[in-house]
Design an enzyme around this catalytic site. Sequence first.
Site, PDB file in Angstrom:
ATOM      1  N   CYS A 171      -2.087   8.485   3.324  1.00 33.92           N
ATOM      2  CA  CYS A 171      -1.875   8.376   1.702  1.00 33.92           C
ATOM      3  C   CYS A 171      -3.107   8.487   1.211  1.00 33.92           C
ATOM      4  O   CYS A 171      -3.044   8.906  -0.271  1.00 33.92           O
ATOM      5  CB  CYS A 171      -1.710   6.928   1.573  1.00 33.92           C
ATOM      6  SG  CYS A 171      -2.726   5.770   2.562  1.00 33.92           S
ATOM      7  N   GLU A 222       0.960  -1.180   0.048  1.00 27.38           N
ATOM      8  CA  GLU A 222      -0.104  -0.003   0.017  1.00 27.38           C
ATOM      9  C   GLU A 222       0.823   1.197   0.038  1.00 27.38           C
ATOM     10  O   GLU A 222       1.713   1.622   0.938  1.00 27.38           O
ATOM     11  CB  GLU A 222      -0.813   0.062   1.125  1.00 27.38           C
ATOM     12  CG  GLU A 222      -1.984   1.126   1.066  1.00 27.38           C
ATOM     13  CD  GLU A 222      -2.030   1.912   2.314  1.00 27.38           C
ATOM     14  OE1 GLU A 222      -1.820   3.155   1.783  1.00 27.38           O
ATOM     15  OE2 GLU A 222      -2.218   1.742   3.198  1.00 27.38           O
TER      16      GLU A 222
END
Length: 486
Positions: free
Chosen positions: A289, A255
Amino acid sequence: MEAYQFSDQQFIAGHWLKGTSTHTLNNINPYTQKLILKLQAASLVDVDSAYFAAERSFVTWSRSSPAECKSIILRILDVVKNRREEIIHWLIQESGSTRLKANIEVDAALGIIQEASTFPERMTTQELQSTDPDRKSYAVKKPLGVIAVISPWNFPFHLSMRSVITAIAIGNCVVLKPASDTPITGGLLLAKILEEAGIPQGVFSVVAGLGSEIGDYFVEHDVPKLISFTGSTSVGKRVGELAMASNKLKRLALELGGNAPLVVLDDADLDLAVELAVMGRFLHQGQICMSTNRVIVDAKVYDAFVEKLVIRAKNIVYGDPDLADTIIGPIINVSQVEKIKQIIAQALREGTKLIVRGEIQGNIIPPHIFIDVNPDSSLAKEESFGPVLPIIKAQDEADALGLANDTAYGLSSAVCTADLERGTRFAMQIDAGMTHINSITVADQPNAPFGGEKNSGLGRFNGQWILEEFSRTHWLTLPNSTVEIM
């Protein structure tokens, strides 16, 4: 219930031991700049010890019954619930989380632990139709083995927990390397919690060390079967290269970075759109993120949106993360502060108009909002990971879609519109792993697929998707019999 105490020790194979590196990790409060803990770093020897202990423990832990595994997970859940305020305290002190963000993070961790408690019973064996009438055919779901987890500093507790708890729930063993900035909330705190819950020795270890000393070795090591990494795209690519070049090919769950767009269409509720932009960008100082990295606004409502945004931005509270109304707390470290300063300076050198700014003091960076941003500029193309928000004008809906997809990343995204059918059509054309209509780009649910496209990563976390990532399927055939396949 006594509060946890942390000293100069790592958690390796069920024992608290001093790291054997010659280097130390100075754990600094990003707001006060006070030393929290001086930790002797883990060395290659410590990594070996943790991996080999996990490999040995896998033999017995992988054979645990679903009931045994579930019992451990539910005890972990109870410990986290009971120590909620203690965990929040550590997130504020070590990661610079605001009280709002820390509560969100603990809730997210509780959600994934609760979801993981269902995983042991979901490791099922499926009988397949056999083409040979004299034989039976089965697909058997099994744990992988030892899983290596490398977690980041921005959501250290949750992003460590989501991999650790899933792996353990289905019979894997774990070695966790937390970020150097958050060795407690990203690692040692989990060790205390799992130890209190009664995790068997060797099933879980934490090695906190310098990436330059143990990072490559941690990935290349022969023992782990999967590397779960959450962090920047540049480091994630390095992890992928090392995993593929090692003696034994490893699975990857990555990720990585994002450049999330919030698209404001011409029929949007502008008050809602402004709130989505503010919370999507400035929650946790933009150090997420999924954070809204750019806002793309239809030209018809552009000026009105900017006017409302400026008014709202003046009410954003920044400073002490321990105060209840603070939205923007400290940036994690001085290095990150300098990177964000350079991003702001570069945009100004390029002539981009800065309409909201504030004085940078220590690690506190107030909101910085740029308008009329060139979509080809570095400000629009790169992830700033800070409280810097570029506003881009789109000529129409088609142009807005093109701008949203004009990025090397594809993690999260959002669109704001009064017409949900229109919003759905638009959302389905965004090249990203996640899109939210009339909501912020920052979202995570324990039973929903979390992950990205392009340079934002590989694989999916949460629910059945992480269950698939962290397990393996074994095809088994045998002559017709009464043998029970477990």
